[in-house]
Design an enzyme around this catalytic site. Structure first.
Site, PDB file in Angstrom:
ATOM      1  N   CYS A 110      12.192 -17.767 -16.784  1.00 33.02           N
ATOM      2  CA  CYS A 110      11.694 -18.447 -17.991  1.00 33.02           C
ATOM      3  C   CYS A 110      12.688 -18.483 -19.131  1.00 33.02           C
ATOM      4  CB  CYS A 110      10.397 -17.801 -18.444  1.00 33.02           C
ATOM      5  SG  CYS A 110      10.566 -16.093 -18.871  1.00 33.02           S
ATOM      6  N   HIS A 161       1.683 -17.623 -14.741  1.00 40.70           N
ATOM      7  CA  HIS A 161       2.322 -18.850 -14.252  1.00 40.70           C
ATOM      8  C   HIS A 161       2.498 -18.802 -12.732  1.00 40.70           C
ATOM      9  CE1 HIS A 161       4.174 -19.375 -18.462  1.00 40.70           C
ATOM     10  NE2 HIS A 161       3.404 -20.418 -18.270  1.00 40.70           N
TER      11      HIS A 161
HETATM   12  C1  CIR Z   1       3.879 -16.944 -23.085  1.00 39.05           C
HETATM   13  O1  CIR Z   1       2.827 -16.308 -22.927  1.00 39.05           O
HETATM   14  O2  CIR Z   1       3.907 -18.163 -23.080  1.00 39.05           O
HETATM   15  C2  CIR Z   1       5.162 -16.168 -23.306  1.00 39.05           C
HETATM   16  N1  CIR Z   1       4.884 -14.966 -24.028  1.00 39.05           N
HETATM   17  C3  CIR Z   1       5.826 -15.826 -22.001  1.00 39.05           C
HETATM   18  C4  CIR Z   1       6.255 -17.031 -21.233  1.00 39.05           C
HETATM   19  C5  CIR Z   1       6.917 -16.692 -19.952  1.00 39.05           C
HETATM   20  N2  CIR Z   1       7.266 -17.882 -19.266  1.00 39.05           N
HETATM   21  C6  CIR Z   1       7.400 -17.979 -17.956  1.00 39.05           C
HETATM   22  O3  CIR Z   1       7.184 -17.031 -17.232  1.00 39.05           O
HETATM   23  N3  CIR Z   1       7.743 -19.169 -17.456  1.00 39.05           N
END
Ligand code: CIR
Length: 260
Positions: A252, A165
């Protein structure tokens, strides 16, 4: 300012959290240890002065604790997004009643594009949207239009190659100040802003989280913690080793906003 908050929403990790998406397999997270990290995170948000509401777990959606990705919240309204990973689509709709109760308007990003909230960086009235494997141009363009209706100016930029991201590599420290990895800053995306660069080798620390006068930083990155202490904010170190196995950082895990 985009780092002053009064409220936050978080979601309890689900029983199936170990099934969450992982770009690189560093082993499955230990659910009990991850729960402890989550509880410490909630406590840190509260110490920073936020009123935190904890939403119930969604056991069929293993990544649903990462509340930042399916929605955006602002003083002027909320936007339910269309996450870029198919296994995360349903997370936005699950948030709809929660946000509709708190934000007017709450709108839905129109399809067919996709945006993950982790690709969205707010700096004052300016909102950067990083194209990535999760956020495509159609989604980013639809988001620019939706932001405009909330009085915010969207700007489409690029997430570095092989970075999940946009905000994996940066964090807002104030309306005109960011923490960034050297690789992201080198793209010129933050030209004209005050950029604090994460020391080489500590790139995962870029996803710090400023909450009022406190900055949360992941454990294990002492040079970044020292750099941030120089801003005059209180720095709090949080353990996130289990979350990191799911490619997650500090921003997140919550949605944050200011109620005036
Ligand atoms: C994903 O791959 O979507 C989740 N395992 C981790 C999301 C992390 N989100 C973020 O950094 N905004």
């Amino acid at each position: 300012m985009s780092t002053d908050f009064t409220h936050a929403l978080v979601r309890t990790p689900p029983a199936r959290v170990a099934d969450g998406l992982r770009a690189v397999d560093h082993g499955a997270p230990d659910p009990a240890a991850l729960m402890a990290e989550h509880a410490a995170y909630v406590a840190a948000l509260r110490r920073a002065g936020l009123d935190v509401e904890i939403l119930p777990p969604l056991d069929d959606l293993p990544d649903s604790l990462f509340l930042e990705d399916p929605a955006l919240v602002f003083e002027t309204g909320a936007i339910l997004l269309r996450p870029g990973a198919p296994s995360r689509f349903a997370e936005a709709e699950a948030l709809a009643p929660v946000l509709e109760n708190r934000f007017a308007p709450t709108t839905r990003l129109p399809g067919p594009g996709h945006v993950d909230g982790g690709d969205v960086l707010r700096l004052g009235d300016r909102v950067m949207i990083g194209l990535s494997d999760r956020t495509d141009r159609a989604g980013a363009e639809a988001l620019v239009a939706a932001l405009d209706r909330l009085g915010l100016v969207g700007e489409i930029v690029r997430t570095p190659e092989d970075v999940l991201h946009f905000k994996s590599d940066c964090a807002p420290l104030g309306p005109e100040r960011v923490l960034s990895t050297a690789r992201l800053a080198a793209s010129g995306v933050f030209r004209g802003l005050d950029v604090l660069t994460v020391p080489e080798g500590e790139e995962p620390a870029a996803n710090a989280l400023r909450l009022n006068g406190t900055i949360l930083v992941a454990e294990g990155f002492p040079r970044t913690a020292d750099l941030l202490a120089g801003t005059g904010c209180a720095v709090e170190i949080l353990a996130v080793a289990e979350m990191a196995k799911l490619d997650a950082g500090l921003s997140c895990l919550s949605l944050r906003w200011r109620n005036s």
